[in-house]
Design a protein around this motif. Structure first.
Motif, PDB file in Angstrom:
ATOM      1  N   SER A  36       0.734  -1.107   0.083  1.00 56.31           N
ATOM      2  CA  SER A  36       0.149   0.124  -0.026  1.00 56.31           C
ATOM      3  C   SER A  36       0.356   1.689   0.071  1.00 56.31           C
ATOM      4  O   SER A  36       0.880   2.109  -0.105  1.00 56.31           O
ATOM      5  CB  SER A  36      -1.136  -0.053   1.060  1.00 56.31           C
ATOM      6  N   LYS A  37       2.564   1.376   0.584  1.00 54.05           N
ATOM      7  CA  LYS A  37       2.897   2.716  -0.049  1.00 54.05           C
ATOM      8  C   LYS A  37       3.992   2.822  -1.206  1.00 54.05           C
ATOM      9  O   LYS A  37       4.862   3.144  -1.338  1.00 54.05           O
ATOM     10  CB  LYS A  37       4.139   2.227   1.444  1.00 54.05           C
ATOM     11  N   THR A  38       3.374   1.814  -1.974  1.00 52.80           N
ATOM     12  CA  THR A  38       4.455   1.954  -3.331  1.00 52.80           C
ATOM     13  C   THR A  38       3.823   2.161  -3.992  1.00 52.80           C
ATOM     14  O   THR A  38       2.590   2.338  -4.237  1.00 52.80           O
ATOM     15  CB  THR A  38       4.712   0.624  -3.340  1.00 52.80           C
ATOM     16  N   GLN A  39       4.548   3.569  -4.882  1.00 54.48           N
ATOM     17  CA  GLN A  39       3.942   3.802  -5.994  1.00 54.48           C
ATOM     18  C   GLN A  39       4.842   4.285  -7.318  1.00 54.48           C
ATOM     19  O   GLN A  39       6.072   4.209  -7.276  1.00 54.48           O
ATOM     20  CB  GLN A  39       3.522   5.079  -5.692  1.00 54.48           C
ATOM     21  N   LEU A  40       4.676   3.683  -8.113  1.00 54.73           N
ATOM     22  CA  LEU A  40       4.951   3.551  -9.590  1.00 54.73           C
ATOM     23  C   LEU A  40       5.483   5.628  -9.877  1.00 54.73           C
ATOM     24  O   LEU A  40       4.249   6.055  -9.937  1.00 54.73           O
ATOM     25  CB  LEU A  40       4.506   2.834 -10.927  1.00 54.73           C
TER      26      LEU A  40
END
Length: 47
Positions: A36-40
């Motif tokens: 939930s903390k990752t983002q591209l």
């Protein structure tokens, strides 16, 4: 990027290691990122 867990990755037929437990224990030494903390980030936004 959190799409697959390390455990799932180590079970994959294309991954070969002498000792899955040692590999898993090694990666436990590092901070784990919750999916939930990752983002591209698009390359166009990286300076």
């Amino acid at each position: 990027m959190g799409e697959i867990s390390l455990g799932e990755l180590l079970k994959h037929k294309d991954v070969k290691t002498d000792d899955n437990n040692r590999v898993n224990n090694f990666f436990l030494l590092f901070d784990q990122v919750a999916p939930s903390k990752t983002q591209l980030i698009p390359a166009s936004e990286v300076n």
